[in-house]
Motif scaffolding. Structure first.
Motif, PDB file in Angstrom:
ATOM      1  N   ILE A   1       0.841  -1.202   0.000  1.00 14.79           N
ATOM      2  CA  ILE A   1       0.000   0.000   0.000  1.00 14.79           C
ATOM      3  C   ILE A   1       0.872   1.246   0.000  1.00 14.79           C
ATOM      4  O   ILE A   1       1.846   1.341   0.752  1.00 14.79           O
ATOM      5  N   ILE A   2       0.505   2.221  -0.827  1.00 17.57           N
ATOM      6  CA  ILE A   2       1.189   3.514  -0.880  1.00 17.57           C
ATOM      7  C   ILE A   2       0.506   4.522   0.036  1.00 17.57           C
ATOM      8  O   ILE A   2       1.158   5.322   0.695  1.00 17.57           O
ATOM      9  N   SER A   3      -0.822   4.488   0.077  1.00 12.37           N
ATOM     10  CA  SER A   3      -1.583   5.377   0.957  1.00 12.37           C
ATOM     11  C   SER A   3      -2.831   4.652   1.433  1.00 12.37           C
ATOM     12  O   SER A   3      -3.599   4.149   0.618  1.00 12.37           O
ATOM     13  N   ARG A   4      -3.041   4.642   2.740  1.00 13.07           N
ATOM     14  CA  ARG A   4      -4.228   3.992   3.328  1.00 13.07           C
ATOM     15  C   ARG A   4      -5.388   4.956   3.401  1.00 13.07           C
ATOM     16  O   ARG A   4      -5.224   6.176   3.489  1.00 13.07           O
ATOM     17  N   CYS A   5      -6.592   4.359   3.424  1.00 11.19           N
ATOM     18  CA  CYS A   5      -7.823   5.159   3.578  1.00 11.19           C
ATOM     19  C   CYS A   5      -7.808   6.346   2.623  1.00 11.19           C
ATOM     20  O   CYS A   5      -7.997   7.498   3.023  1.00 11.19           O
ATOM     21  N   TRP A   6      -7.562   6.027   1.351  1.00  8.50           N
ATOM     22  CA  TRP A   6      -7.546   6.995   0.268  1.00  8.50           C
ATOM     23  C   TRP A   6      -6.457   8.038   0.462  1.00  8.50           C
ATOM     24  O   TRP A   6      -5.304   7.813   0.114  1.00  8.50           O
ATOM     25  N   ALA A   7      -6.783   9.189   1.029  1.00 10.34           N
ATOM     26  CA  ALA A   7      -5.803  10.273   1.185  1.00 10.34           C
ATOM     27  C   ALA A   7      -5.566  10.534   2.670  1.00 10.34           C
ATOM     28  O   ALA A   7      -5.685  11.655   3.141  1.00 10.34           O
ATOM     29  N   TRP A   8      -5.222   9.481   3.406  1.00 12.77           N
ATOM     30  CA  TRP A   8      -5.026   9.627   4.846  1.00 12.77           C
ATOM     31  C   TRP A   8      -3.551   9.622   5.215  1.00 12.77           C
ATOM     32  O   TRP A   8      -2.983  10.636   5.577  1.00 12.77           O
ATOM     33  N   ARG A   9      -2.901   8.451   5.078  1.00  8.96           N
ATOM     34  CA  ARG A   9      -1.504   8.334   5.476  1.00  8.96           C
ATOM     35  C   ARG A   9      -0.700   7.690   4.358  1.00  8.96           C
ATOM     36  O   ARG A   9      -1.150   6.752   3.713  1.00  8.96           O
ATOM     37  N   ASP A  10       0.545   8.188   4.167  1.00  7.53           N
ATOM     38  CA  ASP A  10       1.410   7.685   3.111  1.00  7.53           C
ATOM     39  C   ASP A  10       2.406   6.656   3.631  1.00  7.53           C
ATOM     40  O   ASP A  10       2.717   6.596   4.822  1.00  7.53           O
ATOM     41  N   SER A  11       2.947   5.888   2.689  1.00  2.00           N
ATOM     42  CA  SER A  11       3.923   4.854   2.991  1.00  2.00           C
ATOM     43  C   SER A  11       5.324   5.444   3.137  1.00  2.00           C
ATOM     44  O   SER A  11       5.719   6.345   2.393  1.00  2.00           O
ATOM     45  N   ALA A  12       6.085   4.890   4.083  1.00  2.00           N
ATOM     46  CA  ALA A  12       7.467   5.321   4.264  1.00  2.00           C
ATOM     47  C   ALA A  12       8.322   4.979   3.037  1.00  2.00           C
ATOM     48  O   ALA A  12       9.280   5.690   2.730  1.00  2.00           O
ATOM     49  N   ARG A  13       7.960   3.913   2.335  1.00  2.00           N
ATOM     50  CA  ARG A  13       8.794   3.436   1.228  1.00  2.00           C
ATOM     51  C   ARG A  13       8.927   4.449   0.110  1.00  2.00           C
ATOM     52  O   ARG A  13       9.975   4.524  -0.547  1.00  2.00           O
ATOM     53  N   VAL A  14       7.888   5.224  -0.149  1.00  4.93           N
ATOM     54  CA  VAL A  14       7.913   6.141  -1.296  1.00  4.93           C
ATOM     55  C   VAL A  14       7.876   7.610  -0.879  1.00  4.93           C
ATOM     56  O   VAL A  14       7.631   8.481  -1.696  1.00  4.93           O
ATOM     57  N   GLN A  15       8.149   7.905   0.394  1.00  4.11           N
ATOM     58  CA  GLN A  15       8.081   9.281   0.846  1.00  4.11           C
ATOM     59  C   GLN A  15       9.143  10.149   0.160  1.00  4.11           C
ATOM     60  O   GLN A  15      10.217   9.672  -0.203  1.00  4.11           O
ATOM     61  N   VAL A  16       8.829  11.413  -0.007  1.00  7.13           N
ATOM     62  CA  VAL A  16       9.740  12.369  -0.637  1.00  7.13           C
ATOM     63  C   VAL A  16      10.778  12.822   0.383  1.00  7.13           C
ATOM     64  O   VAL A  16      10.428  13.316   1.465  1.00  7.13           O
ATOM     65  N   THR A  17      12.041  12.651   0.051  1.00 13.52           N
ATOM     66  CA  THR A  17      13.150  13.067   0.908  1.00 13.52           C
ATOM     67  C   THR A  17      14.044  14.042   0.138  1.00 13.52           C
ATOM     68  O   THR A  17      13.819  14.310  -1.053  1.00 13.52           O
ATOM     69  N   GLU A  18      15.088  14.517   0.800  1.00  9.78           N
ATOM     70  CA  GLU A  18      16.033  15.409   0.130  1.00  9.78           C
ATOM     71  C   GLU A  18      16.763  14.712  -1.005  1.00  9.78           C
ATOM     72  O   GLU A  18      17.291  15.366  -1.907  1.00  9.78           O
TER      73      GLU A  18
END
Length: 234
Positions: A164-181
């Motif tokens: 899962i990339i994001s749960r409950c539609w637009a609630w929480r995002d996955s650490a795996r694909v988070q935007v970093t520097e």
């Protein structure tokens, strides 16, 4: 084979009027605040309050739209659309803080226009990105947490072939694909569930494009997903 962003029929059966604006960006640099206004988020938090002036917060039209939508599918207890969480923090004078340049920019737009905006690191996506209805049991690891969760049967989720990339539609995002520097290739998406706000949705995505270009020299490619056009190539 190129990756796609696909919204499945099971989603459209619940939300046929939804529009999802999508931006793609390649070879970006996400490290410098040099060209960004120092008060970008402060100003955005201030402007956000106009969307949630009524008490309780659920009485405001933008919040009501999303609360009603979340009643139409299975959610984890307490789950709320990400934009509600941002607006609530602004209303409580506990505004959104800086994370990194790209995230700050899309959070500023989300606050000012009251649309949920997500940004994901495309290099960590596995296969196609899908918006669909969970079968139940799909794995999810949220940002800033090490524990693994499982999606509920009937839950609206963003997913790829791994998890899962994001749960409950637009609630929480996955650490795996988070935007970093260190992120260099991006996909952004902004959902609109109220057709009466289509013009505002267009203005909001244009503002996101403008700020990414002005502050970080990021050029973006735009696409719009609708029931009639349910997929784009990433």
């Amino acid at each position: 084979m190129k990756q796609k962003f696909i919204v499945r029929d099971s989603f459209w059966e619940l939300f046929p009027e939804t529009e999802i604006a999508v931006l793609l960006a390649d070879d970006v640099s996400n490290r410098s605040y040099e060209n960004m206004p120092k008060d970008l988020l402060k100003q955005a938090n201030s402007r956000a309050i106009k969307w949630v002036e009524e008490d309780p917060i659920s009485a405001n039209p933008v919040i009501k739209d999303w609360r009603t939508a979340y009643q139409r599918f299975k959610t984890k207890k307490g789950a709320r659309c990400a934009v509600e969480n941002l607006l609530k923090r602004a209303k409580q004078q506990n505004g959104v803080k800086s994370i990194n340049p790209v995230v700050d920019i899309y959070n500023s737009v989300s606050l000012e226009w009251a649309f949920p905006v997500a940004g994901e690191d495309r290099d960590f996506l596995k296969g196609d990105l899908e918006l669909t209805i969970a079968q139940g049991g799909e794995i999810f690891v949220p940002i800033s947490e090490e524990r693994t969760e499982e999606a509920l049967t009937g839950e609206v989720v963003y997913k790829d072939s791994e998890s899962i990339i994001s749960r409950c539609w637009a609630w929480r995002d996955s650490a795996r694909v988070q935007v970093t520097e260190d992120t260099t290739n991006l996909v952004f998406y902004m959902e609109n569930i109220n057709s009466e706000r289509n013009a505002e949705h267009k203005q909001a995505i244009q503002l996101l494009q403008s700020r990414l270009k002005q502050y970080l020299s990021i050029e973006t490619t735009f696409g719009l997903i609708t029931k009639q056009q349910p997929e784009i190539t990433l």
